[in-house]
Each structure stands twice: as structure tokens, then as C-alpha cells.
Design an enzyme around this catalytic site. Sequence first.
Site, PDB file in Angstrom:
ATOM      1  N   ARG A 304       0.832  -1.203   0.000  1.00 32.66           N
ATOM      2  CA  ARG A 304       0.000   0.000   0.000  1.00 32.66           C
ATOM      3  C   ARG A 304       0.872   1.260   0.000  1.00 32.66           C
ATOM      4  O   ARG A 304       0.497   2.268  -0.593  1.00 32.66           O
ATOM      5  CB  ARG A 304      -1.009  -0.003   1.151  1.00 32.66           C
ATOM      6  N   GLU A 709     -10.205   5.154   7.095  1.00 32.21           N
ATOM      7  CA  GLU A 709      -8.791   5.501   7.122  1.00 32.21           C
ATOM      8  C   GLU A 709      -8.405   6.830   6.481  1.00 32.21           C
ATOM      9  O   GLU A 709      -7.502   7.498   6.987  1.00 32.21           O
ATOM     10  CB  GLU A 709      -7.983   4.381   6.434  1.00 32.21           C
TER      11      GLU A 709
HETATM   12  N1  LUZ Z   1      -5.624  -4.811   5.184  1.00 27.66           N
HETATM   13  C1  LUZ Z   1      -5.297  -5.627   4.166  1.00 27.66           C
HETATM   14  C2  LUZ Z   1      -5.758  -3.497   5.006  1.00 27.66           C
HETATM   15  O1  LUZ Z   1      -5.153  -6.834   4.376  1.00 27.66           O
HETATM   16  N2  LUZ Z   1      -5.143  -5.114   2.933  1.00 27.66           N
HETATM   17  C3  LUZ Z   1      -5.278  -3.797   2.663  1.00 27.66           C
HETATM   18  O2  LUZ Z   1      -5.125  -3.368   1.527  1.00 27.66           O
HETATM   19  C4  LUZ Z   1      -5.582  -2.953   3.740  1.00 27.66           C
HETATM   20  N3  LUZ Z   1      -5.677  -1.635   3.555  1.00 27.66           N
HETATM   21  C5  LUZ Z   1      -5.930  -0.857   4.588  1.00 27.66           C
HETATM   22  C6  LUZ Z   1      -6.109  -1.414   5.841  1.00 27.66           C
HETATM   23  N4  LUZ Z   1      -6.029  -2.710   6.045  1.00 27.66           N
HETATM   24 MO1  MOS Z   2      -6.962  -1.872   8.926  1.00 33.13          MO
HETATM   25  S1  MOS Z   2      -5.294  -0.773   9.114  1.00 33.13           S
HETATM   26  O1  MOS Z   2      -7.138  -3.087   9.973  1.00 33.13           O
HETATM   27  O2  MOS Z   2      -8.047  -1.287   7.951  1.00 33.13           O
END
Ligand code: LUZ
Ligand code: MOS
Length: 756
Positions: A304, A709
Site C-alpha cells: 500500500r 482511514e
Molecule cells: N488490510 C489488508 C488493510 O489486508 N489489505 C489492505 O489493503 C488494507 N488496507 C488498509 C487497511 N487494512
Molecule cells: Mo486496517 S489498518 O485493519 O483497515
Amino acid sequence: MKHFDAMLHVKGISIFTGDIPEPDGTLHAAVFTSPCAHGKILSLNASNAAAMAGVVKVITAEDIPGENEIGNIVMDEPLLAEKTVHFIGEPVAIVLAETRRQAYKAMNALSLEVEELQAVTDPREAARLGDLIVPPRTFSCGNTENALAECTHVIRGTAETGGQEHLYLETQSTLCTPGEGNALHITSSTQSPTFVQKITARVLGIPIHLVQVDILRLGGAFGGKEDQATPWAVMAALGTHLTGRPVKLILKRHEDLVNTGKRHPYSFDFTMGLDGHGKILAWEVDYYQNSGAVSDLSTAILERSLFHSTGSYFIPNVVATGYCCRTNLAPNTAFRGFGAPQAMFVMEAAIHKASVETGIPIEKIQRMNLLQTGDRFPYGMEYTCNEVRDSWDLAEEFSHVSYTRKAAHRFNNENRYLKKGISMMPVLFGISFTTTFLNQASALVHVYTDGSVGISTGAVEMGQGVNSRIRQVAADVFSIPVELTRVESTNTSRTANTSPTAASSAADMNGNAAAIACREIRSRLLQVAAVELNCDASNLQLKNSHVWIGKEQTSISWEEVVTTSYMSRTDLSSHAHYATPGIHFNKSTEKGNPFAYHVAGTSVTEVTVDCLLGTYKVDRVSIVHNGGNQLNPLLDRGQVEGALLQGIGWVTMEELAWDERTKRLLADTLATYKVPDIHSTPDEVNILFARGEELEEGVGLKGSKAIGEPPFMYGIGAWFAILEAMQAFNPGSFPGYQTPMTPERVLMTLTAGNRN
Ligand code: LUZ
Ligand code: MOS
């Protein structure tokens, strides 16, 4: 539209894992963890503990009937250490006793003899030693080498971002009870019921269908329970499996702080190339991610970061490379933003440096380079709206930034030690799990004969209000009061193969699945009504708790159509599955359309720094946020405010420190780890929700956009505003592009500047 749990919370009667009455015979677990950051286990002395009052069993790796492996993406994480320990806080043994006191007393009597090995906590050092979790990964587009050769300005630098403790109010908690045969029922404070289920089955060597995971709600999570609730749940399950008795495992706050991972600290190298006007032509960045001792979600988080390597900007030539560096710290993990905040900080740092070196005002560089319709990201996806630029322009107006700047200038001239600073922060966040297959959800809806509705989905309520949104959607499909709906606990036997409640997409995906199931039931109900009314079902609809023909309300109420349908033997239950449409990504070319859509907005942050003390106050934050066609404006506001404050905390006061020699976490109590409290909230937070782009049918939730987020990154602006204020006092002062900007760092920087 409220958060439906608000009244329960205020009265203190909402039920969390720790509130569930303990069944007769419940054992309490205390986990013995490594006191050493890296070492070879010579022996574990457990005989004293095993003989202590109330102790039923001391469990070690040898007792595991299945695999001692809880890794999810990379298989490198034992449940209990066997030959080596890799971080302070790594679980080694589980003590089960009749009372919690007895369990902790016995756990404290355990001791581990280790031969200490070299411990590494710096990600760059780990990279030098070649200790990467997976090979480096690069996203690129254009040709940076050629572009840099033609740039008027080439800016080089380094930056660092600190970690962050989740500090959910409820610590990691599990209660496991035995069922028939080898069946287990686990209540776990997890964002990922299916991970807990799957990994319990693996560790115990039993089929997944024997494990039922059930969750009513969590007391906050923020990503800290996406992967890291799993070990504790599996340990309790192992205890139940081995003793046949219920096991309760709830971490103390100090244990939770020491034993669980945090937001990944990053270290960066960057090169930015600009033309003479400030247009960014090239961007090269290296991310050294401090992954901790095991992989956990680190590779996904790094991915990410790569997706967000250009932030809110369009840059035609990019090379972004990321390294997951293995260190001897607790495994760092998901935390609101999931690698994007780190990428956005270094981007803003580079633009700041470019402004210093070129003399072009920072806001001019920012504005000139913002994404617009038709621009492509380095990963090939096209940006198809104008929310980034529109929110920037609107934020300038909304915050009266030019007036505020003049006022700050005047203030700074009139005050010797108090100085004001202002910054603008554009934010862009891609919605969808970057791991494409995770973008699915399902729902099971029952309509009961009194017209009340029960909904099960894979979404986990953790205070964010996802259940309220799902109820709204169901009530809307049936056109009934929301009070007639209820969201049941999240249960793996009712909703299987769930994705974690994460990536801001739980409401989008589970809400859509629930809507599909409700629409299916609605169409069956209308078929029944059509027979009653002797007309075609296509002329009928549900409205205001009644069946309508065209524009006319009939006498058939919601309750009547439900009862009649039941009496005519119609299925009043439906299961539905939702898969986010149109997304794909090719990992060999690193190109594709990984996101359902993007969320964008801009914040304007104003701060005052006391340059004698180093303390500061965020005076005002003004935000323009594109929320789409909002489903629940009050919940959205709560998410923006909470995320903003958490983001401000990350870049300002939240500081993690480890002892240099032992690598022990020093910020291991609430006396040494400070998060923003009511006194450090901004005096004023103004949020303007803009509607922005229209989403296609079936993307987002009824035209609303994900909110969990993206607003976290508005907080980054506080760092740059504080820097501006410091430099108004002492133009030469510069702390390095490093978060957090604690009051101590401000003071040290300002006094160091004075000495020069
Ligand atoms: N969790 C995940 C996440 O497994 N993949 C993601 O792309 C993600 N993005 C944001 C927060 N949690
Ligand atoms: Mo997440 S950082 O558990 O969306």
C-alpha cells in the site's frame, strides 16, 4: 441518524469479550514471553510454575497437536517459540490456572535460559545484512533517469517516520469454550474472525468447521486486531483443546503494549526532480520498512505504501522501491492507513525541501502538481474525477487561508516567543484491499414473522458504527423503521470465509451483501403481495412499511405481507455474496485497477508554538472531505475527527522508544506513551463534506464513500505547520524530516539553532 450502540455505551451495558460471564470451570491463561530480543533458547524452567497452587497446565510448543505456525501471508511465525526467540514479548509458554492471579503468579515463576544473539532494530541495518522478509518490490512508470537529467531542480534527502501504538481501549481478549467432540467456540476481540478460525484449525490439526468464532463488538482496533488478535485467540483455543475446559485470556495493558506490534516505522531516501516552475517530473523513493521479527501483514502494508507513493500528485516518472526489513521488534502490523501515511509523509517532506531549495512557495508546488481527471497512477489506474483539486480550492476558501496567513504573519511580528504556522495537506486514499481476492463479503438475512429483521454479515463492529450503516441499508430496502432491524454478532458459522473488517471497506462490502440479500427477500414478498392483490409484482413496491401499487398505498402492511408470505410457505431468509466489481491487479507487471475508487480531501492546519517551552497547540483544522452521498453524516464526522486526532498524535506527541542495549520498549505504560487527550485536541475542527464524484451503482454503499482511514492523513499537516512556526522564530532551525515532532524535539531543535 445515530450510532445505535451509543446508549448502551453511555449506560455501560454494552458487552465486550471481557464482560461475558465465565462458564463454570473456566481456566485463566497467562502467557510467558521472551525477555530477550534475540537468542537461542537453552532451556525453559517450568517445573516450579507447574507445581504452584491452582496451576492446571503449562503449555509449550511441544504440546501443539497441529502446526506451530500462525503466519498468514508468509509462513514465518510460530505460535510458541521453539529454538530461538526473536523479540521481547514473543510467546514461549502458556500457563493455565484456576484463577487469573494464580496464572500470573506461576507465569512469573517461569524462567528462560538463552544464549543472546545480535539484535537488530534499525531497518537499514537489517537491509544491509540482507535480512529482508521478501525480495524488494518496485512500482515504476516513465523513465526517472532521463527525466532527472532534464530537470532544473533535483532535490535529494532522507526522512523517517515513527511507529504508533494502537491503544485500543479493550486489550487483546479471548474466551474459548469447548463443544462436543473437538468443537470449539471462540469469542475473540478480532477484526478477522476467519483468520482466527482458520489458524486455530491449523494449529490444532482439526477441520475449520469445528471452530466457531463469534464476536459481538470490539473496544476499538485501528488495525491492531487485524492480524494480532489471532495468536491470543489460538492460545486460548489450544488451552481448551488440551484441557477440555473453557479458557479466558485477556492481556494486561502493559503486556499488550510490549507484546503486540505497532505501526511500522519507516526510513526513506528520496530524489525529486522539478522543472523551473515547480512541476514535479520525477520521483524516486526507497522505503525501508521496519517490519519487526515476523512478517505479519508487513508485505501488504509495504504494497500500500507503493500504491500511495505519489500521494495526491501526478508524477510522470516514478521509481518506488520497498524493503520489508526484518528486525528484532514485536511484529509491526496494520494500523489505520496501512502504509499510506508513511508514503504521504515522505512525499510532503520532499515537496517541502523542494520549496526551500527552489524558493517556490510550497503551496504553489503542491497545487500545481495535484492529480486531475485522466491522470494515471504509476500502477496504471486512471484517476477519473477532480476531487483532489476541487477540495484543495474549496479548502483554501473554507479555511480563509489567505486571511489566516496574513493574521499569522501579523501575530508572529507582534509576538517574540509565540509563533503561528499553517500548512495545507492534500490526501488521497485508494479504497479496496490491495489483495484483490479479499474484496468479497457475504450476508445472511432473516425476516421473522413479526416483521423484525436479523442480519448477519462478516463485518465486525469496533465502535466505527458499521452495524448502524448496515441496519440503515436493510431498513431502506424494506422501507421499514430502522428499529425493526438488528445486526447479529459476527459469527463464522452464519457468515463464512469473511475478509477482515479492514481497508475501510467493511461497510461498503458487507452493506452491499446485506442489501442484495434484502432485495431478494423483498422480491419474494412482492410476489406474494401480487397474488393477494391480483396484479403484476413489477407494479408493486415497499414504501413506508406498506405495499404500494404504483403511487398508491394498499392496505397491506409490512407485517401483513411478511405473515402472508410465511403462511404461503415462502422463504423469508436469504444469503448473498458481494464482490467488488471491476478491480484487478497483475503482480508481475505491477499494473492494474486495484481500487474500487479513491477518497480525497484537503486539510488546513493552524498551530501555535511556544518557542521558549517547545510546546504547541493546534488552533484549528479545516477540512474539505469528499464523502460521496453520505449515508450517515454523524458517523462520518466522528470518523474524520477521530482519524484526524490519531494522525496528529502520530506526527506530534506519540513517541516509541526502545532501550539501545536491551531493545526493551521504553514506552510500555501509559505514563511513558502519550496519545492526544482532550487537552491536545485542536480548539476548532471544521469539516465541510463535499459530495464529489458520483459512484457507480454497487460501488460504495448507496453512493457513500468509505471513511475509516483516509482522514488519518489530514493529521500530517500538523507536522509541517509546527515546522513553519518554529522557523518563524528561528529561520535556521530544522529537526530533520522526522516524526514525531515531540515538544522535546521542538525545544532541542530551537535551542540548537540558537547556538549556531
Ligand atoms: N488490510 C489488508 C488493510 O489486508 N489489505 C489492505 O489493503 C488494507 N488496507 C488498509 C487497511 N487494512
Ligand atoms: Mo486496517 S489498518 O485493519 O483497515
